[in-house]
Design a protein around this motif. Structure first.
Motif, PDB file in Angstrom:
ATOM      1  N   SER A 122       0.810  -1.264   0.016  1.00 17.36           N
ATOM      2  CA  SER A 122       0.043   0.045   0.154  1.00 17.36           C
ATOM      3  C   SER A 122       0.863   1.296  -0.014  1.00 17.36           C
ATOM      4  O   SER A 122       0.595   2.481  -0.388  1.00 17.36           O
ATOM      5  CB  SER A 122      -0.947   0.135   1.233  1.00 17.36           C
ATOM      6  OG  SER A 122      -0.029   0.007   2.381  1.00 17.36           O
ATOM      7  N   THR A 177     -10.194  -0.719   1.551  1.00 17.48           N
ATOM      8  CA  THR A 177      -9.498  -1.082   0.385  1.00 17.48           C
ATOM      9  C   THR A 177     -10.170  -1.214  -0.895  1.00 17.48           C
ATOM     10  O   THR A 177      -9.706  -0.676  -1.887  1.00 17.48           O
ATOM     11  CB  THR A 177      -8.269  -2.278   0.573  1.00 17.48           C
ATOM     12  OG1 THR A 177      -9.254  -3.540   0.939  1.00 17.48           O
ATOM     13  CG2 THR A 177      -7.401  -2.167   1.690  1.00 17.48           C
ATOM     14  N   THR A 211     -11.159   2.277  -1.667  1.00 20.37           N
ATOM     15  CA  THR A 211      -9.972   3.051  -2.101  1.00 20.37           C
ATOM     16  C   THR A 211      -9.629   2.788  -3.721  1.00 20.37           C
ATOM     17  O   THR A 211      -9.335   3.921  -4.233  1.00 20.37           O
ATOM     18  CB  THR A 211      -8.799   2.830  -1.393  1.00 20.37           C
ATOM     19  OG1 THR A 211      -9.042   3.115   0.006  1.00 20.37           O
ATOM     20  CG2 THR A 211      -7.510   3.710  -1.686  1.00 20.37           C
ATOM     21  N   ALA A 212      -9.813   1.372  -4.055  1.00 21.08           N
ATOM     22  CA  ALA A 212      -9.563   1.172  -5.297  1.00 21.08           C
ATOM     23  C   ALA A 212     -10.317   1.815  -6.411  1.00 21.08           C
ATOM     24  O   ALA A 212      -9.941   2.502  -7.360  1.00 21.08           O
ATOM     25  CB  ALA A 212      -9.632  -0.389  -5.550  1.00 21.08           C
ATOM     26  N   THR A 241      -9.691   6.053  -6.158  1.00 16.15           N
ATOM     27  CA  THR A 241      -8.481   6.207  -6.763  1.00 16.15           C
ATOM     28  C   THR A 241      -8.397   5.905  -8.331  1.00 16.15           C
ATOM     29  O   THR A 241      -8.183   7.079  -9.142  1.00 16.15           O
ATOM     30  CB  THR A 241      -7.379   5.275  -6.313  1.00 16.15           C
ATOM     31  OG1 THR A 241      -7.175   5.513  -4.952  1.00 16.15           O
ATOM     32  CG2 THR A 241      -6.248   5.664  -6.881  1.00 16.15           C
ATOM     33  N   ALA A 281      -8.117   5.372   2.133  1.00 15.07           N
ATOM     34  CA  ALA A 281      -6.893   5.044   2.152  1.00 15.07           C
ATOM     35  C   ALA A 281      -6.084   4.498   3.308  1.00 15.07           C
ATOM     36  O   ALA A 281      -5.326   4.042   3.756  1.00 15.07           O
ATOM     37  CB  ALA A 281      -6.130   6.079   1.235  1.00 15.07           C
ATOM     38  N   ASP A 289      -1.934   2.180  -8.582  1.00 19.38           N
ATOM     39  CA  ASP A 289      -2.360   2.625  -7.014  1.00 19.38           C
ATOM     40  C   ASP A 289      -3.637   1.753  -6.969  1.00 19.38           C
ATOM     41  O   ASP A 289      -3.908   1.072  -5.678  1.00 19.38           O
ATOM     42  CB  ASP A 289      -2.380   3.937  -6.907  1.00 19.38           C
ATOM     43  CG  ASP A 289      -2.632   4.474  -5.451  1.00 19.38           C
ATOM     44  OD1 ASP A 289      -2.870   3.583  -4.592  1.00 19.38           O
ATOM     45  OD2 ASP A 289      -2.242   5.822  -4.893  1.00 19.38           O
ATOM     46  N   THR A 324      -3.437  -2.309  -6.651  1.00 20.04           N
ATOM     47  CA  THR A 324      -2.467  -2.482  -5.498  1.00 20.04           C
ATOM     48  C   THR A 324      -3.744  -2.623  -4.350  1.00 20.04           C
ATOM     49  O   THR A 324      -3.802  -3.568  -3.492  1.00 20.04           O
ATOM     50  CB  THR A 324      -1.601  -1.884  -5.076  1.00 20.04           C
ATOM     51  OG1 THR A 324      -1.993  -0.548  -4.785  1.00 20.04           O
ATOM     52  CG2 THR A 324      -0.412  -2.073  -6.035  1.00 20.04           C
ATOM     53  N   SER A 325      -4.715  -1.482  -4.293  1.00 19.34           N
ATOM     54  CA  SER A 325      -5.691  -1.588  -3.126  1.00 19.34           C
ATOM     55  C   SER A 325      -6.711  -2.542  -3.344  1.00 19.34           C
ATOM     56  O   SER A 325      -7.064  -3.391  -2.334  1.00 19.34           O
ATOM     57  CB  SER A 325      -6.305  -0.199  -2.945  1.00 19.34           C
ATOM     58  OG  SER A 325      -5.617   0.983  -2.811  1.00 19.34           O
ATOM     59  N   TYR A 349      -5.138  -5.843  -2.296  1.00 24.08           N
ATOM     60  CA  TYR A 349      -5.088  -6.070  -0.850  1.00 24.08           C
ATOM     61  C   TYR A 349      -6.269  -6.398  -0.459  1.00 24.08           C
ATOM     62  O   TYR A 349      -6.698  -7.392   0.503  1.00 24.08           O
ATOM     63  CB  TYR A 349      -4.705  -4.756  -0.416  1.00 24.08           C
ATOM     64  CG  TYR A 349      -4.188  -4.747   1.110  1.00 24.08           C
ATOM     65  CD1 TYR A 349      -4.308  -5.916   1.943  1.00 24.08           C
ATOM     66  CD2 TYR A 349      -3.829  -3.531   1.880  1.00 24.08           C
ATOM     67  CE1 TYR A 349      -4.170  -5.816   3.276  1.00 24.08           C
ATOM     68  CE2 TYR A 349      -3.407  -3.553   3.055  1.00 24.08           C
ATOM     69  CZ  TYR A 349      -3.871  -4.708   4.017  1.00 24.08           C
ATOM     70  OH  TYR A 349      -3.436  -4.794   5.255  1.00 24.08           O
TER      71      TYR A 349
END
Length: 404
Positions: free
Chosen positions: A15, A74, A77-78, A81, A104, A163, A166-167, A170
């Motif tokens: 993260s 998460t 956030t994905a 973002t 985030a 970015d 990756t969120s 996760y």
């Protein structure tokens, strides 16, 4: 470490490795035709969201569970973002960036609380030393990864998509791999069974000793962040080349990487308030060294001293909130401590730069005083003679008398 803790450690690394939104949001918006003012407003929304995310995440962790808070934050956030690249105007950008900043950081109290739950008390400091190492590695390699992506694609869009990816990864790993939360104590289950209102942040702030430690965390963070704000001004305006400041940062980074895990083998055996107070004191002493003659060796020696303070105190500072928290409020305890640190990192540069322009080198008296006051707060609040024990959670069971 248990496998669940290892997964959370890797998640913390990844993260931070792909945390591109903070660094490149303004450049992207300017490239897309937004004005400098509009870009600054959107960035401010992102920063405010990140600050509030710690408090919101602490509440969510205690109310919905650590696993589902990590998964939800998460995943959100994905989505947010990735949505940054589609914002049509500044006000939509404010909403999206603010939401992305909030989600985030919302997973962190839950992830840290889960680490606390699964780690024996005598290993907390070492475990959070490793947690800091994953953070530092990710933050160091992140800019290099961003440079590679910009070289390959010549666009900011892949940065934000990476970015977001990756969120999302996760969140999927948390959904598929992380086990369900374990029970958090008999008292908490009894409260749910009796349908009593769950205690919130009001209960946390009623813990006077913990609030005193949180004040110490705030003050020491205000002092620490001067390394990135007023310290470079001091170095260059004192007649030194900017490369001296680069060497000072290199010394700090090398000492953190080389010494922190090693020193944690000993600091984890001490009463947790002792390394926190001692480290904060050394932080202040290192900054006070800059009041001496303007010589290169003075700058480097001061950097060594305050960096020793950082590596001694930081792992214990991360471990303390979860160690003393009642199980039912662990997320909120960690959330409040994280919130104080985030606020300090936001206001600290303003305070430091303003003090530098008003008072010059006397800034370091203020900085040293902040760190010294932090050491006193922690010594009183956490104690320096005994290991902390979780606070007892007392929820009133009395009912108001009904009118006759």
């Amino acid at each position: 470490m248990p496998s669940t803790v290892r997964v959370l450690m890797v998640g913390n690394l990844v993260s931070n490795l792909a945390a591109f939104l903070n660094a490149f949001l303004v450049l992207y918006l300017l490239h897309e035709g937004f004005s400098a003012w509009e870009s600054g407003v959107v960035l401010t929304a992102l920063m405010v969201g990140r600050i509030l995310g710690s408090a919101v995440g602490g509440t969510a962790a205690d109310r919905f569970g650590y696993r589902w808070t990590i998964i939800g934050s998460t995943a959100a956030t994905a989505v947010l973002t990735a949505a940054i690249v589609y914002v049509p105007n500044v006000w939509v950008g404010v909403l999206v960036a603010g939401g992305a900043g909030l989600t985030a950081t919302a997973f962190r109290p839950a992830a840290m609380a889960r680490v606390v739950e699964l780690t024996p008390d005598e290993r907390q400091v070492m475990t959070f030393s490793i947690w800091r190492a994953t953070f530092n590695i990710g933050s160091t390699l992140g800019p290099l990864t961003a440079a590679l992506l910009l070289t390959w694609f010549d666009s900011y869009v892949p940065l934000f998509l990476a970015d977001a990816a990756t969120s999302l990864c996760y969140g999927l790993v948390a959904l598929l791999v992380l086990p369900a939360d374990s029970a958090r104590g008999g008292k908490h289950k009894e409260e749910k069974a009796g349908k009593q209102p769950a205690p919130g942040y009001r209960k946390v702030v009623s813990d006077g000793r913990f609030v005193l430690v949180v004040l110490g965390l705030f003050l020491t963070s205000v002092a620490y962040i001067q390394m990135n704000s007023s310290l470079p001004l001091f170095v260059t305006e004192s007649g030194f080349d900017s490369r001296i400041y680069a060497v000072m940062l290199a010394i700090n980074g090398f000492m953190v990487i080389a010494l922190e895990l090693w020193l944690s083998k000993w600091t984890q055996k001490a009463p947790i308030g002792l390394p926190m107070a001692a480290g904060m004191g050394l932080l202040g002493l290192g900054y006070l060294t800059y009041l001496g003659p303007s010589q290169t060796w003075i700058l480097l020696a001061g950097t060594v001293v305050w960096t020793f303070g950082e590596v001694i105190a930081a792992p214990s500072m991360l471990a303390y909130p979860g160690l003393v928290a009642p199980a039912a409020l662990r997320g909120r305890y960690i959330g409040l401590a994280t919130l104080a640190t985030q606020i300090a990192y936001s206001v600290g540069p303003v305070v430091g730069v303003t003090a530098w322009h008003w008072w010059g080198t006397r800034l370091w008296v203020l900085t040293g005083a902040c760190a010294g006051a932090a050491a006193v707060c922690v010594a009183v609040g956490a104690g320096v003679r005994a290991r902390p024990r979780p606070r007892e959670l007392h929820v009133s069971t009395e009912r108001e008398s009904e009118p006759a």
